[in-house]
Each structure stands twice: as C-alpha cells, then as structure tokens.
Design a protein around this motif. Structure first.
Motif: not given
Ligand SMILES: [Zn+2]
Length: 482
Positions: A164, A216-217, A244
């Motif tokens: 990501h 993603e966050e 990740d």
């Molecule tokens: Zn991450």
C-alpha cells in the motif's frame, strides 16, 4: 571415598544425574515398547528443494538494493501520502497521495516501455463514501499492471503482489504534516515495483499482477475495492502476496531483529467458509490446510530453491495476521481469494503511525534511515521467486478427493488435471504428519489422461494428503488438499 569429597561430588548436578537418574531412566525405557515407526516414514521420500530455474535465478539476480532505495526515497519525498489528501486543494505541488499514485503509474509505464509494452497499466479509481476514517466522500486510486500470460488458457490464472502506497502519522486524518511511511509501506510498494521490473523481462504461461493500493490506513478501502473488482470481473486469482512493513527495521540498539527471515501470515479457515464448510473442517481436522496456507508453504518451497540454506527464508505463522492489526490480504480473503501477509521479523512501533519527533532521546517516525534496503531486496526475491514459479507451473489439480466409502487402512485418492494444463506435466502426492507444519514426504506420479486414481498403503487417518502439478522443467504449482 572420603565423606567430604562425596558430598562435593553429590552437589554436582551432572554427577548426580549419571549416578541416580540415568540408570532408572534407561530401565524405564527398556521396559517400554519402542515408539512405533510409521511405515510411510520407512519407505517415503522426504521432500527436497526443486532445482532453481536458470531464468528465474537470473531475474532474482537483477533485483537491486539501489533501485529499491530509489523507490522508497521517492515515495517518502511526497511528504504525506494520507489517502484523504486526494481531496485537498491546498497541497504544495509534488506532495500528497495523488502525486504518489501518478508517479507509480509512470513507473509501471516505464517498465512496460522497456519490455516492448508487455504490461497493461491501469488505475482503479473510485469514490469511497463517508466511513469511519473517511469524513467526506474521497477519491481513492489503486494502480496496477498486468503481465498477461502467454498461454491462452493458463493466462486466465493470475498471481498478484501488492503493497500500500498510502501512509499516515499519529493522526490518521492528518494530511499535511510529515508521514514518510518508509517502512509502512513504501517498502511493500518497492517490492511490487521491483518484481514488475525484473519479471516483465520474462514470459510466463499464467498472468502476474503488480499492485499498489491506497486506503489501507483508512480501513483497507483500496484493496477491498480491487478485490471486489477482481471478484466481479471473475479474475481467476490463485494467489495474492501482500507485503506490508518489509523494511527490516534497522533501529540502533535493536538486537532482536532478524535479517534471515520474513514472517508470512496465512488464514487456516477461509474467511468465506460457510457453517457447513466449517463443520467439515472441524470434523476432518483440516484447520491447517486452507488454500492461503498452501500459498505460504509454496513460498517456503520457493525459498529452498533460490536461497542458500540459512540465508533467507519465510517464517510461516499459522495465523491470519498479527494481534490488533489488519492488512490488505484480508480484503482478498474476504472475497474468497487465496492471500497471505508478509511482514518483517520484529516491528518497531515507534516507527509506525507516528509523528516525527524526539521523546526522551527516542526517535519516533517511519523514517527512511530505519529501512534496510538489502533486506527489502531479499523480500522482493522471495516474492519474485514465488510468483515466477507459480506462473510457470501447470496450476492446481482439480477435484482432489480421498475415497471414504469404506473403512480402509490404505488411501485411495482421485484428481483431475489442472484446467488447460499443457503436456509433459507430472504430479507429486504430498503428505505430512497431522502435527507437522509443512509437507514432509512425496511420491511422484506420472501424468495420465483424464483423472488419476491412486491407492497408497498409508492410512489417511494418520497423515494429511495433498497433490500438486509440476511442469516438465520442475516448476511446482500450489498443492490441492481434499
Ligand atoms: Zn501498512
């Protein structure tokens, strides 16, 4: 023996053991029956590493620390790659998540230019409605590139690598203060881009997809959209590698970090299993055999072929993810796809989701200087070796079944060739003890037309069976389990 010497000797534990405990132990052992040696161990061939394919080994040799460093440095230079920054009109030029997406897109295009237009470079752009960490409708863009397979049938099979490119600091809504995200997760994006760069120079029967997602966050929003798109468009996605936090954290004073392993997390019960499927998994004791776990084992298998022993290998964790954390592989699992998460050995939480600052002499922030580029390069090699092996392989055997119509101490199994498999393949029947983490034994079975029926003098009650297809050059596909 003088009394004082006897006492001194008696106080020595080793001596006490040899005098008192050992004779009684050997007496006890002599009266017990010897541990039964299962017949499958006496006659079986232990699994060994497949020989490295020269083309794949050559591609891994081109993976470059320098190139990975340049990718991570460039992503960090966008200042703050918070997904919400796509809606900001006041960002300085060359900063924010959209500028980062545009740069990743141009990287894929440049890689494609160098292989004569071999990649189909795409954006998956959508508006995410208001959600927990998304205060207003927000544009999110995933960037991806497809290396289409050369075989018309096998090309439908896809293997995907992702990281990501969005980042965050202490405040997940903050779009203006620094959020370098060097490890989390510019490192994962660098793996994806580096795999694209070196593997696009090769040709595979099946297809590869190189991905960088956002959101993603904020709640896995980008990967959820892409996984849903894959489902809607009927992508035959047979493996997803989500990298990740693969930076290999170099924090001074961290003596517990390991550079010879990377963790691979996988689900044991598929996220999409129905209550009836869960009942069967419990009844048959197959909690350790979801397709995602076979993908993790395939990574370990690839590592044995392409890294000298002890240099670098995945550390398989039989758990979907770390405590209190999530990741983009889960979005793919939720759509029913096979997916694993790859993360460094020991994370430093001072360098994740933190504003850059000093506190009591401790540096906080996800800074470039804590990334070990040669470690990221090894993670990229592990990903590339796995992707290349699977995209070269004949795919997964179909309709693998154990025959359970009568009580039997032997095992009869049947399966069919993977869809569209080319000639020249053979099969490997795999098995392991039910408590073993990875496949232990193998029997090679020649290919035959149509379906295969095989009876082995091993009780299915005592082991787990799998079968995989191997092409004439030795590329092993993912194992099917009954
Ligand atoms: Zn991450």
């Amino acid at each position: 023996m003088k009394l004082r010497r006897f006492i001194r000797k008696a106080q020595s534990p080793t001596w006490l053991y040899s005098l008192v405990i050992a004779p009684s132990l050997s007496c006890a052992l002599a009266t017990l029956p010897a541990q039964a040696q299962p017949d499958y161990q006496l006659h079986a061939t232990p699994i060994s590493a497949a020989p490295a394919a020269p083309a794949i080994a050559g591609a891994l040799g081109q993976i470059s620390d320098t190139h990975i460093r340049q990718t991570i440095e460039t992503l960090v230079s966008y200042g703050n790659r918070n997904t919400l920054s796509s809606m900001d009109a006041d960002l300085p030029a060359g900063t924010g998540v959209t500028a980062a997406a545009d740069w990743i897109f141009t990287q894929f295009e440049e890689i494609s230019r160098q292989c004569g237009g071999c990649l189909e470079v795409k954006r998956d752009t959508f508006t995410n409605p208001v959600a927990d960490r998304i205060p207003k409708p927000t544009t999110i863009t995933n960037v991806y590139a497809i290396l289409h397979g050369t075989d018309p049938v096998a090309a439908k099979r896809m293997y995907l690598v992702t990281g990501h490119y969005d980042s965050r600091n202490s405040d997940t809504m903050n779009t203006h203060d620094a959020a370098p995200g060097a490890n989390d997760d510019a490192s994962g994006v660098a793996v994806s881009l580096e795999c694209a760069r070196v593997l696009s120079k090769l040709k595979f029967p099946a297809s590869l997809v190189f991905v960088a997602v956002a959101g993603e966050e904020q709640g896995l929003n980008g990967s959820a959209h892409l996984a849903h798109l894959a489902k809607e468009e009927s992508w035959q996605l047979e493996g997803v590698l989500n990298n990740d936090i693969v930076g290999g954290n170099t924090t001074p004073g961290d003596t517990l970090q390991r550079k010879d392993v990377v963790r691979v997390f996988s689900e044991g019960i598929p996220a999409t299993a129905t209550p009836e499927q869960e009942r069967r998994i419990r009844a048959l004791g197959t909690v350790d055999d979801a397709p995602s776990r076979q993908l993790a084992r395939a990574m370990a298998d690839a590592a044995r072929s392409y890294f000298p022993a002890g240099v670098f290998a995945p550390f398989l964790v039989s758990r979907p993810d770390r405590y209190l954390r999530g990741g983009d592989h889960t979005s793919f699992n939720r759509e029913g796809f096979t997916a694993v998460r790859i993360t460094e050995w020991r994370e430093d939480f001072n360098h994740q989701h933190q504003n850059i600052r000093m506190e009591n002499g401790v540096q906080f922030g996800d800074l470039l200087r804590f990334v070990d580029f040669s470690y990221v390069a090894n993670v990229a090699r592990l990903n590339a070796a796995t992707l290349a092996t699977l995209a070269s392989s004949p795919g997964i055997p179909a309709e693998f079944k154990l025959v359970t119509t009568k009580l039997d101490n032997a095992t009869t199994m049947t399966w069919k060739a993977p869809e569209g498999a080319a000639g020249g393949l053979h099969y490997e029947v795999l098995w392991r003890e039910t408590t073993a983490p990875d496949w232990q034994y193998v029997q090679t079975v020649p290919a035959s037309e149509g379906s295969v029926t095989l009876t082995m003098p091993i009780s299915k009650d005592n082991v787990v069976f799998g079968v995989r297809a191997v092409d004439s050059a030795g590329h092993r596909g993912l194992a099917a389990t009954p």
